[in-house]
Scaffold this active site. Structure first.
Site, PDB file in Angstrom:
ATOM      1  N   GLU A   1       0.830  -1.213   0.000  1.00 16.97           N
ATOM      2  CA  GLU A   1       0.000   0.000   0.000  1.00 16.97           C
ATOM      3  C   GLU A   1       0.858   1.254   0.000  1.00 16.97           C
ATOM      4  OE1 GLU A   1      -3.114   0.075  -0.483  1.00 16.97           O
ATOM      5  OE2 GLU A   1      -3.849  -1.917   0.036  1.00 16.97           O
TER       6      GLU A   1
ATOM      7  N   ASP B   1      -4.677  -9.031  -8.327  1.00 24.01           N
ATOM      8  CA  ASP B   1      -4.994  -8.140  -9.453  1.00 24.01           C
ATOM      9  C   ASP B   1      -3.811  -7.372 -10.049  1.00 24.01           C
ATOM     10  OD1 ASP B   1      -4.911  -6.789  -7.041  1.00 24.01           O
ATOM     11  OD2 ASP B   1      -6.806  -5.726  -7.277  1.00 24.01           O
TER      12      ASP B   1
ATOM     13  N   THR C   1      -1.179   1.208 -10.653  1.00 25.86           N
ATOM     14  CA  THR C   1      -2.412   0.610 -10.135  1.00 25.86           C
ATOM     15  C   THR C   1      -3.169   1.574  -9.228  1.00 25.86           C
ATOM     16  OG1 THR C   1      -3.348  -1.387  -9.146  1.00 25.86           O
ATOM     17  CG2 THR C   1      -1.362  -0.487  -8.093  1.00 25.86           C
TER      18      THR C   1
ATOM     19  N   GLU D   1     -18.892  -5.185  -2.860  1.00 26.68           N
ATOM     20  CA  GLU D   1     -17.539  -5.745  -2.798  1.00 26.68           C
ATOM     21  C   GLU D   1     -17.496  -7.190  -3.300  1.00 26.68           C
ATOM     22  OE1 GLU D   1     -15.004  -4.053  -2.306  1.00 26.68           O
ATOM     23  OE2 GLU D   1     -13.370  -5.297  -1.582  1.00 26.68           O
TER      24      GLU D   1
ATOM     25  N   GLU E   1     -12.457   1.016  -9.823  1.00 26.89           N
ATOM     26  CA  GLU E   1     -12.163   0.092 -10.933  1.00 26.89           C
ATOM     27  C   GLU E   1     -13.143   0.180 -12.114  1.00 26.89           C
ATOM     28  OE1 GLU E   1     -11.850  -0.617  -7.741  1.00 26.89           O
ATOM     29  OE2 GLU E   1      -9.724  -1.130  -7.554  1.00 26.89           O
TER      30      GLU E   1
HETATM   31  C1  DMJ Z   1      -6.390   0.809  -5.069  1.00 26.46           C
HETATM   32  O1  DMJ Z   1      -5.664   1.098  -3.937  1.00 26.46           O
HETATM   33  C2  DMJ Z   1      -5.506   0.175  -6.101  1.00 26.46           C
HETATM   34  O2  DMJ Z   1      -6.160   0.246  -7.313  1.00 26.46           O
HETATM   35  C3  DMJ Z   1      -5.181  -1.248  -5.767  1.00 26.46           C
HETATM   36  O3  DMJ Z   1      -4.451  -1.896  -6.781  1.00 26.46           O
HETATM   37  C4  DMJ Z   1      -6.409  -2.069  -5.479  1.00 26.46           C
HETATM   38  N1  DMJ Z   1      -7.563  -1.267  -5.438  1.00 26.46           N
HETATM   39  C5  DMJ Z   1      -7.560  -0.071  -4.697  1.00 26.46           C
HETATM   40  C6  DMJ Z   1      -8.840   0.680  -4.889  1.00 26.46           C
HETATM   41  O4  DMJ Z   1      -9.947  -0.125  -5.012  1.00 26.46           O
END
Ligand code: DMJ
Length: 571
Positions: free
Chosen positions: A134, A274, A471, A367, A388
Site C-alpha cells: 500500500e 490483481d 495501479t 464488494e 475500478e
Molecule cells: C487501489 O488502492 C488500487 O487500485 C489497488 O491496486 C487495489 N484497489 C484499490 C482501490 O480499489
C-alpha cells in the site's frame, strides 16, 4: 422552363446542409455534455479535497461523517495490529495521492503549494508499521509520479524553481523499504516499520500482489536516482514469484516469504492478485523489456483459460485448474481496462457491461457477489468508493469512442453524488442494500475514482502524451531513456512505433494493441493477446499441440479427425 438537373442539385444541396446541421447538432450536445460532466467531476474532487484539507490534513484520510481524520496508512491491508504513537501526525496520504489529479485538473498553484508543504514537513522517520504494497502504490507512486510531472519543463507547473524535493522524499522512502526484501527468498515482508525495519516476530505471510506489484514504482525510482538497487530487489521478488507458478501457469493468492511456499492455492483476478497481472503488462510498456511481455502473455492466457466463464471470472485452484469460488468482486472490474491495453476490446466490453449491470442493480458495486447463489456475500456488502469500474470505462472509451461509455460515466457520477456525497466529503457505503454510510473517504477516491472519471470526460492530459497509469492511478510517462526498445528520437504521442529489425510494431500505453505483434512474424494479423497462431498456416494438424489459441475466445483450438485446427469442443 423546367430544369430537372437544377432542381435536383438544389435538393441535394439542401439535404447536404440539413445533414451537416444535424451532425453538428448531434455532436455539440455530446461535447457540451462531456464538458458539463467534467465540471461535475471537478466539483466532486474539490469537495473531497477541500474537506480533507479542512478536517484531516496532515493526517492520512478524512472521516467525512464526523469531520475528523484517520491515520490509515499504518492500518492498510486489513491488519490493525499496532497502535500508532500518540504524536503521530500521519503522512498527508490524501495530499500525496491528490498531486497528479491536481495536475490533470490544471490546478498548478495548488500542486506547487502541496509540493512545497511536503518538502518542508513530510518525514518518513516515524515509528509506524506500514504495509509495503500500500505504501508503495500510494506514497512512493504518488511522489515518483508527481516528481516526473514537476520536473517536466514543458508543463511549467512551478512558479519557483523545482529542486527535486519529491525525488529526495521518494528516495528516502525507497531506502526504508529495502530491509523488507532481506528474506531467504527475496520475497518482501508485507509489513515494515519505517523507522526500525522489520519487527521481531513479523508475519511472513504476504500476497501475490504484495510481491509482484512493486516494479513500476521501484523501477522508476532506480531510473530517476541512478541507483539500481530498488529495481533490482523488486525484480528479484517478481522472478522468485514467477518461479512459483504451477504447471498450469497459475498462481495462488497468499504465500510465505521465508519458505517461498504457497499458503492459499485458490486465486482469481481480484483481491491479492490483481495488480500482479497489471504490472507485468505495464512494466513491459514502461520499460520495454521483452521478458515482461512473455510473462504477461503466458499468465494472461492461463487466466482466460482457467478463470474466465463468458464475461465472468471465477477463482480456481492453481494446482488443478478446478473452479473454487464463483464470485464477482469489485476489484475485478479493473480487468477490462487492462484488456484494452492488450487490444482484447471485445472481451473487455462484454465483462464491463456485466459489471455495469451489477452497478445499476445495486446503485454502486458491492464488494463481493456470489455468482453461484445469485446473492450478495453476507458480510461484504460494502462499496468503499472504489475506482475500478470508472477506470475500465475510461479505457474502453479511449479505445472505442463509443458514446455509451460516456453514459456509463454519467451514471457512475450520479450514483456517487446521490448515495455517497455528504457535507464533509464523500463517504464509503457500508451496505449496498440499505445505502448506509461508513465514516471513511479513502485516498484512492481522489487518486483514482475522480481522476478516471475526469479523464473520461476530458482526456486533454493524455493528448500527445504516452502515460502508464500505476495501479493507484498515478501517471508515469513512457520515456525512451527508460525503455529498452524505443528509438532514441522518441516522440511521445498516443501512437508510437517501435522499430525492431525489419518490422515496425505499434506500441502505446493509452491506445490499443500494445504488444501482441511483438512475438510474431511480420504480416500476420493479430486480434488479441490470446492469439497464438496454429503451427501451420493452412490450419492442418496431426495433434492438438499443432493448434494455437483462438483470439476471440482465448480457448485452445484442437485438431479434428480430418486433421484441421478449430474450436471443435465447446466446453
Ligand atoms: C487501489 O488502492 C488500487 O487500485 C489497488 O491496486 C487495489 N484497489 C484499490 C482501490 O480499489
Amino acid at each position: 422552363m423546367f430544369r430537372p438537373r437544377y432542381y435536383l442539385t438544389c435538393f441535394l444541396l439542401f439535404l447536404l446542409v440539413l445533414s451537416v446541421l444535424s451532425i453538428s447538432q448531434s455532436q455539440s450536445p455530446s461535447a457540451a455534455k462531456k464538458k458539463r460532466m467534467r465540471d461535475k467531476v471537478r466539483n466532486m474532487f474539490y469537495h473531497a479535497y477541500d474537506n480533507y484539507m479542512m478536517y484531516a490534513f496532515p493526517h492520512d484520510e478524512l472521516k467525512p461523517l464526523t469531520k475528523t481524520f484517520t491515520n490509515s496508512l499504518s492500518e492498510l491491508g486489513n491488519l490493525k495490529l499496532e497502535h500508532l504513537p500518540q504524536d503521530y501526525n500521519g503522512s498527508a496520504l490524501t495530499l500525496i495521492e491528490s498531486l497528479s489529479s491536481l495536475v490533470i485538473m490544471g490546478n498548478n498553484t495548488e500542486f506547487e503549494r502541496a509540493v512545497l508543504w511536503l518538502s518542508e514537513n513530510l518525514t518518513f522517520d516515524v515509528d509506524a508499521r506500514i504495509n509495503l504494497f500500500e505504501c508503495n502504490i500510494r506514497v512512493l507512486g504518488g511522489l515518483v509520479s508527481a516528481h516526473l510531472l514537476a520536473s517536466d519543463s514543458s508543463k511549467k507547473l512551478f512558479q519557483g524553481a523545482y529542486e527535486n524535493q519529491l525525488l529526495l522524499l521518494a528516495e528516502d522512502l525507497g531506502k526504508r523499504f529495502l530491509p523488507a526484501f532481506n528474506t531467504p527468498t527475496g520475497l518482501p515482508y508485507a509489513w515494515i516499520n519505517l523507522k526500525y525495519g522489520v519487527m521481531e516476530n513479523e508475519t511472513t505471510e504476504t500476497s501475490t500482489s504484495g510481491c509482484g506489484s512493486l516494479i513500476l514504482e521501484m523501477g522508476a525510482l532506480s531510473k530517476m536516482t541512478g541507483d539500481p538497487i530498488y529495481e533490482s530487489v523488486a525484480l528479484r521478488a517478481l522472478r522468485k514469484l514467477w518461479s512459483m507458478q504451477s504447471s498450469l501457469k497459475l498462481f495462488g493468492t497468499t504465500l510465505d516469504v521465508a519458505t517461498g511456499q504457497w499458503i492459499e492455492y485458490s486465486s482469481g483476478i481480484g483481491a491479492g492478485v490483481d495488480s500482479f497481472y497489471e504490472y507485468l503488462l505495464k512494466a513491459h510498456i514502461l520499460f520495454g523489456k521483452e521478458d515482461f511481455w512473455k510473462m504477461f502473455h503466458s499468465a494472461y492466457v492461463a487466466v482466460q483459460k482457467y478463470f474466465r466463464h463468458g464475461p465472468w471470472y471465477h477463482e480456481a485452484d492453481m494446482r488443478t485448474g478446478r473452479a473454487t469460488y464463483w464470485q464477482l468482486t469489485s476489484l475485478q472490474a479493473f480487468w477490462p481496462g487492462l484488456q484494452v491495453l492488450v487490444g482484447d476490446v471485445i472481451a473487455a466490453n462484454s465483462s464491463h457491461r456485466e459489471f455495469f449491470h451489477v452497478w445499476k442493480r445495486f446503485g454502486v458495486l458491492p464488494e463481493r457477489y456470489l455468482l453461484d447463489h445469485q446473492m450478495l456475500h453476507p458480510t461484504e456488502k460494502y462499496y468503499p468508493l472504489r475506482p475500478e469500474l470508472a477506470e475500465s470505462t475510461f479505457y474502453l472509451y479511449q479505445a472505442t469512442k463509443d458514446p455509451w461509455y460516456i453514459e456509463v460515466g454519467e451514471s457512475i457520477v450520479n450514483s456517487l453524488n446521490l448515495y455517497t456525497k455528504v457535507e464533509g466529503g464523500f463517504a464509503s457505503v457500508k451496505d449496498v442494500t440499505t445505502m448506509q454510510l461508513e465514516d471513511h473517504q479513502h485516498s484512492f477516491f481522489l487518486a483514482e475514482t475522480c481522476k478516471y472519471l475526469y479523464l473520461l470526460f476530458d482526456d486533454s492530459f493524455v493528448h500527445e502524451n504516452n502515460y502508464v497509469f500505476t495501479t493507484e492511478g498515478h501517471p508515469l510517462p513512457v520515456l525512451s531513456t527508460w525503455h529498452e526498445e524505443l528509438p532514441v528520437a522518441y516522440i511521445p504521442t498516443n501512437w508510437t512505433f517501435v522499430k525492431r529489425r525489419s518490422t515496425v510494431n505499434r506500441i502505446s500505453a493509452m491506445s490499443l494493441q500494445v504488444c501482441p505483434a511483438m512475438n510474431l512474424k511480420s504480416g500476420q494479423h493479430i486480434e488479441s493477446a490470446c492469439h497464438i497462431p496454429d503451427a501451420r498456416g493452412d490450419y492442418r494438424c496431426l495433434t492438438d499441440e499443432d493448434c494455437g489459441v483462438d483470439a476471440t475466445t482465448c480457448r485452445r483450438r484442437s485438431c479434428s479427425m480430418a486433421g484441421y485446427c478449430g474450436l471443435w469442443l465447446i466446453i
